[in-house]
Design a protein around this motif. Sequence first.
Motif, short mmCIF file in Angstrom:
data_model
loop_
_atom_site.label_atom_id
_atom_site.label_comp_id
_atom_site.label_asym_id
_atom_site.label_seq_id
_atom_site.Cartn_x
_atom_site.Cartn_y
_atom_site.Cartn_z
N UNK A 47 39.22 -17.41 97.56
CA UNK A 47 37.96 -18.14 97.48
C UNK A 47 38.17 -19.43 96.71
N UNK A 48 37.28 -20.37 96.93
CA UNK A 48 37.29 -21.64 96.20
C UNK A 48 35.84 -22.06 96.02
N UNK A 49 35.44 -22.32 94.80
CA UNK A 49 34.05 -22.71 94.52
C UNK A 49 34.04 -23.96 93.64
N UNK A 50 33.08 -24.84 93.90
CA UNK A 50 32.92 -26.05 93.10
C UNK A 50 31.44 -26.34 92.89
N UNK A 51 31.14 -26.95 91.76
CA UNK A 51 29.77 -27.43 91.51
C UNK A 51 29.84 -28.61 90.55
N UNK A 52 28.85 -29.48 90.65
CA UNK A 52 28.73 -30.60 89.71
C UNK A 52 27.51 -30.30 88.85
N UNK A 53 27.73 -30.27 87.54
CA UNK A 53 26.67 -29.94 86.59
C UNK A 53 26.76 -30.87 85.39
N UNK A 54 25.63 -31.11 84.73
CA UNK A 54 25.67 -31.96 83.54
C UNK A 54 26.13 -31.15 82.32
N UNK B 116 41.80 -14.97 94.12
CA UNK B 116 41.71 -13.92 95.11
C UNK B 116 40.28 -13.37 95.11
N UNK B 117 39.73 -13.14 96.29
CA UNK B 117 38.38 -12.61 96.41
C UNK B 117 38.31 -11.27 95.68
N UNK B 118 37.31 -11.12 94.83
CA UNK B 118 37.14 -9.90 94.05
C UNK B 118 37.72 -9.99 92.65
N UNK B 119 38.50 -11.03 92.38
CA UNK B 119 39.10 -11.22 91.06
C UNK B 119 38.39 -12.36 90.33
N UNK B 120 38.59 -12.43 89.04
CA UNK B 120 37.97 -13.50 88.24
C UNK B 120 38.50 -14.87 88.64
N UNK B 121 39.79 -14.97 88.87
CA UNK B 121 40.40 -16.22 89.27
C UNK B 121 40.61 -17.17 88.11
N UNK B 122 40.80 -18.44 88.45
CA UNK B 122 41.05 -19.49 87.47
C UNK B 122 39.93 -20.52 87.56
N UNK B 123 39.86 -21.36 86.55
CA UNK B 123 38.85 -22.43 86.60
C UNK B 123 39.38 -23.68 85.93
N UNK B 124 38.76 -24.81 86.29
CA UNK B 124 39.12 -26.10 85.73
C UNK B 124 37.85 -26.95 85.68
N UNK B 125 37.70 -27.73 84.62
CA UNK B 125 36.54 -28.60 84.47
C UNK B 125 37.01 -30.05 84.34
N UNK B 126 36.42 -30.92 85.15
CA UNK B 126 36.69 -32.36 85.08
C UNK B 126 35.44 -33.04 84.54
N UNK C 197 30.91 -22.94 98.19
CA UNK C 197 31.73 -21.73 98.07
C UNK C 197 32.36 -21.50 99.44
N UNK C 198 33.69 -21.49 99.50
CA UNK C 198 34.41 -21.29 100.76
C UNK C 198 35.46 -20.19 100.57
N UNK C 199 35.83 -19.58 101.68
CA UNK C 199 36.84 -18.52 101.65
C UNK C 199 37.87 -18.75 102.74
N UNK C 200 39.05 -18.20 102.48
CA UNK C 200 40.13 -18.23 103.46
C UNK C 200 40.75 -16.84 103.50
N UNK C 201 40.71 -16.20 104.65
CA UNK C 201 41.28 -14.86 104.79
C UNK C 201 42.21 -14.84 106.01
N UNK C 202 43.29 -14.11 105.86
CA UNK C 202 44.25 -13.92 106.95
C UNK C 202 44.91 -12.56 106.71
N UNK C 203 44.54 -11.59 107.52
CA UNK C 203 45.08 -10.23 107.34
C UNK C 203 46.59 -10.16 107.56
N UNK D 216 35.52 -26.31 88.92
CA UNK D 216 36.25 -25.70 90.04
C UNK D 216 36.67 -24.29 89.66
N UNK D 217 36.50 -23.34 90.59
CA UNK D 217 36.98 -21.97 90.41
C UNK D 217 37.71 -21.56 91.68
N UNK D 218 38.80 -20.81 91.53
CA UNK D 218 39.54 -20.35 92.70
C UNK D 218 40.32 -19.09 92.36
#
Length: 85
Positions: A22-29, A43-53, A9-15, A39-41
């Motif tokens: 935010x950007x989050x990733x995990x590998x799961x069966x 705006x911090x505090x929002x649901x955001x989008x996701x993608x599964x490979x 889980x990583x974040x990028x902020x610039x006032x 993958x999820x990404x």
Amino acid sequence: MIRQPYQIYVERTDRTQNMSRFYAMSIEPNLFGEACLIRRWGRIGAKGQSMVHHFEREQDAVVLFLDLTRQKRTRGYRTLASGNP
């Protein structure tokens, strides 16, 4: 079967640019034993989008996981300091 947990889980902020991402990733069966890179990404505090490979081999999922992690680090995404949620 996943041999080792992979998640980040990583974040990028610039006032100055009103940027708070935010950007989050995990590998799961999945139910069939395939490795899935989730993958999820957004705006911090929002649901955001996701993608599964879906991958037949865990190794292929790990390669993409590490490549995307490298890309995010070069774009300025950082892990949270210890003590923050």
